[in-house]
Motif scaffolding. Structure first.
Motif, mmCIF file in Angstrom:
data_model
loop_
_atom_site.group_PDB
_atom_site.id
_atom_site.type_symbol
_atom_site.label_atom_id
_atom_site.label_comp_id
_atom_site.label_asym_id
_atom_site.label_seq_id
_atom_site.Cartn_x
_atom_site.Cartn_y
_atom_site.Cartn_z
ATOM 1 N N ARG A 53 -17.246 -18.358 -17.805
ATOM 2 C CA ARG A 53 -17.515 -17.533 -16.614
ATOM 3 C C ARG A 53 -18.335 -16.313 -17.249
ATOM 4 O O ARG A 53 -18.890 -15.359 -16.675
ATOM 5 C CB ARG A 53 -16.034 -17.165 -16.026
ATOM 6 C CG ARG A 53 -15.562 -17.975 -15.046
ATOM 7 C CD ARG A 53 -14.342 -17.510 -14.245
ATOM 8 N NE ARG A 53 -13.083 -17.188 -15.226
ATOM 9 C CZ ARG A 53 -12.074 -17.993 -15.849
ATOM 10 N NH1 ARG A 53 -12.138 -19.112 -15.419
ATOM 11 N NH2 ARG A 53 -11.128 -17.441 -16.483
ATOM 12 N N PHE A 54 -17.732 -15.968 -18.702
ATOM 13 C CA PHE A 54 -18.381 -14.671 -19.145
ATOM 14 C C PHE A 54 -19.678 -14.950 -19.455
ATOM 15 O O PHE A 54 -20.778 -13.906 -19.248
ATOM 16 C CB PHE A 54 -17.614 -14.448 -20.679
ATOM 17 C CG PHE A 54 -18.185 -13.497 -21.275
ATOM 18 C CD1 PHE A 54 -18.254 -12.325 -21.138
ATOM 19 C CD2 PHE A 54 -18.824 -13.915 -22.647
ATOM 20 C CE1 PHE A 54 -18.760 -11.141 -21.825
ATOM 21 C CE2 PHE A 54 -19.789 -12.716 -23.412
ATOM 22 C CZ PHE A 54 -19.454 -11.618 -23.116
ATOM 23 N N ALA A 55 -20.274 -16.183 -19.830
ATOM 24 C CA ALA A 55 -21.539 -16.357 -20.011
ATOM 25 C C ALA A 55 -22.351 -16.273 -18.647
ATOM 26 O O ALA A 55 -23.411 -15.576 -18.736
ATOM 27 C CB ALA A 55 -21.771 -17.886 -20.591
ATOM 28 N N ALA A 56 -21.668 -16.812 -17.514
ATOM 29 C CA ALA A 56 -22.357 -16.822 -16.233
ATOM 30 C C ALA A 56 -22.395 -15.464 -15.617
ATOM 31 O O ALA A 56 -23.616 -14.875 -15.166
ATOM 32 C CB ALA A 56 -21.562 -17.498 -15.330
ATOM 33 N N ALA A 57 -21.477 -14.395 -16.075
ATOM 34 C CA ALA A 57 -21.559 -13.015 -15.745
ATOM 35 C C ALA A 57 -22.660 -12.281 -16.487
ATOM 36 O O ALA A 57 -23.335 -11.671 -15.921
ATOM 37 C CB ALA A 57 -20.079 -12.436 -15.914
ATOM 38 N N VAL A 58 -22.763 -12.553 -17.821
ATOM 39 C CA VAL A 58 -23.711 -11.956 -18.499
ATOM 40 C C VAL A 58 -25.214 -12.457 -18.221
ATOM 41 O O VAL A 58 -26.121 -11.346 -18.051
ATOM 42 C CB VAL A 58 -23.419 -12.156 -20.107
ATOM 43 C CG1 VAL A 58 -24.683 -11.909 -21.092
ATOM 44 C CG2 VAL A 58 -22.295 -11.474 -20.486
ATOM 45 N N ALA A 59 -25.090 -13.701 -17.750
ATOM 46 C CA ALA A 59 -26.636 -14.071 -17.172
ATOM 47 C C ALA A 59 -27.046 -13.890 -15.962
ATOM 48 O O ALA A 59 -28.056 -13.736 -15.545
ATOM 49 C CB ALA A 59 -26.806 -15.458 -17.490
ATOM 50 N N TYR A 60 -25.852 -13.273 -14.798
ATOM 51 C CA TYR A 60 -26.345 -13.206 -13.766
ATOM 52 C C TYR A 60 -27.547 -12.131 -13.487
ATOM 53 O O TYR A 60 -28.288 -12.494 -12.686
ATOM 54 C CB TYR A 60 -24.936 -12.486 -12.883
ATOM 55 C CG TYR A 60 -25.389 -12.166 -11.435
ATOM 56 C CD1 TYR A 60 -25.374 -13.143 -10.566
ATOM 57 C CD2 TYR A 60 -25.139 -10.921 -11.269
ATOM 58 C CE1 TYR A 60 -25.650 -12.957 -9.283
ATOM 59 C CE2 TYR A 60 -25.586 -10.878 -9.625
ATOM 60 C CZ TYR A 60 -25.708 -11.610 -8.989
ATOM 61 O OH TYR A 60 -25.866 -11.475 -7.397
ATOM 62 N N HIS A 61 -27.303 -10.966 -13.934
ATOM 63 C CA HIS A 61 -28.536 -9.846 -13.641
ATOM 64 C C HIS A 61 -29.906 -10.385 -14.084
ATOM 65 O O HIS A 61 -30.664 -10.085 -13.373
ATOM 66 C CB HIS A 61 -27.988 -8.548 -14.092
ATOM 67 C CG HIS A 61 -26.807 -7.984 -13.375
ATOM 68 N ND1 HIS A 61 -26.923 -7.642 -11.923
ATOM 69 C CD2 HIS A 61 -25.431 -7.717 -13.686
ATOM 70 C CE1 HIS A 61 -25.770 -7.283 -11.915
ATOM 71 N NE2 HIS A 61 -24.811 -7.255 -12.494
ATOM 72 N N PRO A 62 -29.935 -10.877 -15.433
ATOM 73 C CA PRO A 62 -31.259 -11.166 -15.793
ATOM 74 C C PRO A 62 -31.617 -12.405 -14.887
ATOM 75 O O PRO A 62 -33.024 -12.350 -14.663
ATOM 76 C CB PRO A 62 -30.732 -11.889 -17.179
ATOM 77 C CG PRO A 62 -29.533 -11.124 -17.730
ATOM 78 C CD PRO A 62 -28.903 -10.823 -16.633
ATOM 79 N N THR A 63 -30.755 -13.262 -14.328
ATOM 80 C CA THR A 63 -31.244 -14.333 -13.586
ATOM 81 C C THR A 63 -31.777 -13.869 -12.270
ATOM 82 O O THR A 63 -32.911 -14.381 -12.141
ATOM 83 C CB THR A 63 -30.234 -15.392 -13.332
ATOM 84 O OG1 THR A 63 -29.730 -15.931 -14.533
ATOM 85 C CG2 THR A 63 -30.467 -16.383 -12.514
ATOM 86 N N VAL A 64 -31.100 -13.124 -11.625
ATOM 87 C CA VAL A 64 -31.522 -12.503 -10.310
ATOM 88 C C VAL A 64 -33.068 -11.682 -10.518
ATOM 89 O O VAL A 64 -33.741 -11.915 -9.860
ATOM 90 C CB VAL A 64 -30.391 -11.509 -9.746
ATOM 91 C CG1 VAL A 64 -31.057 -10.632 -8.534
ATOM 92 C CG2 VAL A 64 -29.347 -12.409 -9.471
ATOM 93 N N SER A 65 -33.037 -10.873 -11.639
ATOM 94 C CA SER A 65 -34.372 -10.135 -11.947
ATOM 95 C C SER A 65 -35.325 -10.978 -12.231
ATOM 96 O O SER A 65 -36.625 -10.933 -11.623
ATOM 97 C CB SER A 65 -34.017 -9.267 -13.098
ATOM 98 O OG SER A 65 -32.972 -8.197 -12.731
#
Length: 429
Positions: free
Chosen positions: A374-386
């Protein structure tokens, strides 16, 4: 905020003016630190210079200069000019005796005092530490430190010329004493004071093979100083015994008056006095007494030997390289707020996951794995959306280059479009 230097030194001021400014600076030091626009301050006060290193804005630096007193010859440098001045000071290029190594210890002590008092700042730390590192490089790569150049050494060589060859000795306006004296065997020396210069004087006398040295001090520390340095202790200020008296108390008032010296002269021969104190340990009127030679800091300044031009040029080149490194490092530090913000954002996401785990006891492996996922997904969320947004806007390659720069890894190129239909913002053929 900028790095600023306020300085009064032997180049433009009399030693007495430097002393007056140092006394004024001690009185208003707290006011300097409380000035709006001042983030840090380090004070360097030596026998022939008083300097304040500031992290401050332009207005605050000007206010501090006025606070110290514009009637004194205060020079103000900022930015690269200020850093260059400090580097030259720490390396001995700006000293009364060019290339002397005592100053680097004084700069180091000034920084240590500021740390203890809590008045330094990141910019001051980085700049002063850079100057100290460059000073060490200058010492290794030039002959300055190997020639024993220092205010103490020059003053003692002048005094030795008087004591050894008084009948041949005469002042020269530019070249110093006519007779160098490197062997002090048989010359009786009384050292007055136990401070930093006293230790330097003992070391310089030992290099000159002085074998009859005593020390006296009003402070009561002379006996221990004598034991620590392998010299003799004098229980009183004996003016009859020595050939040379070296004074380095600097307590603000003379320890030797003209009347004291005149009284001593009734029962003794010639006397040489070396006054290394900025605030003068010997009254100036002593110069008028027959067969008494007074060598003070002003005398040293007038007769100091010139440094070898090759050493100066080499030192200046080393300083230029050091300043280039400092400039590069400071540019890198301009991204510190961004780095801190990113770390704080990551830490906040991590804290969310930690709050979901048991406060104590064993944590099942599957729970820990899910928390990390979950932590990894949260950290990667904004870069993924961008990344997806950049691709939709036709900036996929631009985002790819930026991502490789940010993450420091090789990333696969964006794939070709899966469909050939035009985007909504593109007209039909």
């Amino acid at each position: 905020m900028s790095f600023v230097v306020l300085t009064a030194n032997h180049h433009d001021s009399d030693i007495s003016d430097v002393e007056g400014l140092a006394q004024r600076g001690a009185l208003v030091k707290q006011e300097i630190l409380e000035r709006e626009g001042v983030s840090g301050a380090v004070v360097l006060s030596t026998c022939n210079r008083y300097e304040v290193y500031l992290e401050a804005d332009e207005t605050a630096a000007r206010d501090v200069a006025e606070l110290l007193g514009i009637d004194h010859s205060i020079s103000v440098f900022s930015g690269l000019d200020a850093a260059r001045h400090l580097y030259e000071v720490a390396s001995g290029l700006d000293s009364m005796v060019v290339g002397e190594r005592e100053i680097v210890g004084q700069v180091r002590q000034a920084l240590a005092s500021a740390r203890k008092e809590g008045t330094t700042s990141p910019l001051l730390e980085q700049t002063i530490q850079g100057a100290l590192r460059t000073s060490r490089e200058v010492a290794v790569k030039t002959d300055f430190s190997r020639t024993g150049r220092s205010i103490v050494a020059v003053a003692l060589d002048m005094a030795g010329a008087v004591a050894c060859e008084r009948d041949q000795y005469e002042w020269e306006e530019t070249g110093g004493p006519t007779v160098p004296a490197t062997d002090w065997a048989g010359i009786k020396v009384l050292l007055v004071g136990t401070g930093a210069y006293a230790g330097a004087a003992v070391a310089a006398l030992r290099e000159r093979r002085a074998d009859n040295v005593r020390v006296w001090s009003q402070s009561g520390r002379a006996k221990q100083f004598a034991a620590d340095h392998g010299i003799d202790y004098s229980p009183s200020l004996d003016l009859d015994w020595p050939d040379v008296i070296v004074l380095c108390r600097g307590t603000g008032s003379p320890v030797l008056t003209a009347d004291m010296v005149r009284d001593a002269k009734r029962t003794r021969g010639p006397l040489t006095l070396v006054d290394l104190a900025r605030s003068k340990d010997v009254e100036s009127e002593v110069k008028q007494i027959e067969d008494v030679t007074l060598i003070d800091l002003e005398t040293v300044r007038k007769h100091v030997p010139a440094a070898a031009s090759g050493d100066v040029e080499n030192a200046q080149n080393i300083i230029a390289e050091g300043l280039a490194r400092l400039d590069s490092d400071l540019l890198g530090r301009t991204m510190d707020p961004l780095v801190v913000a990113v770390r704080n954002a990551f830490a906040a996401e991590l804290e969310k996951e930690l709050r979901q785990l048991p406060a104590s006891g064993d944590i099942p492996a599957e729970h820990a794995i899910r928390a990390l996922q979950r932590f990894a997904a949260a950290v990667a969320y904004h870069p993924t959306v961008s990344a997806q947004k950049a691709a939709k806007e036709g900036r996929g390659e631009e985002f790819h280059r930026a991502a490789e720069l940010v993450f420091g890894i090789d990333l696969p190129e964006p794939t070709e479009q899966a469909l050939t239909c035009p985007r909504k913002d593109q007209p039909h053929a």
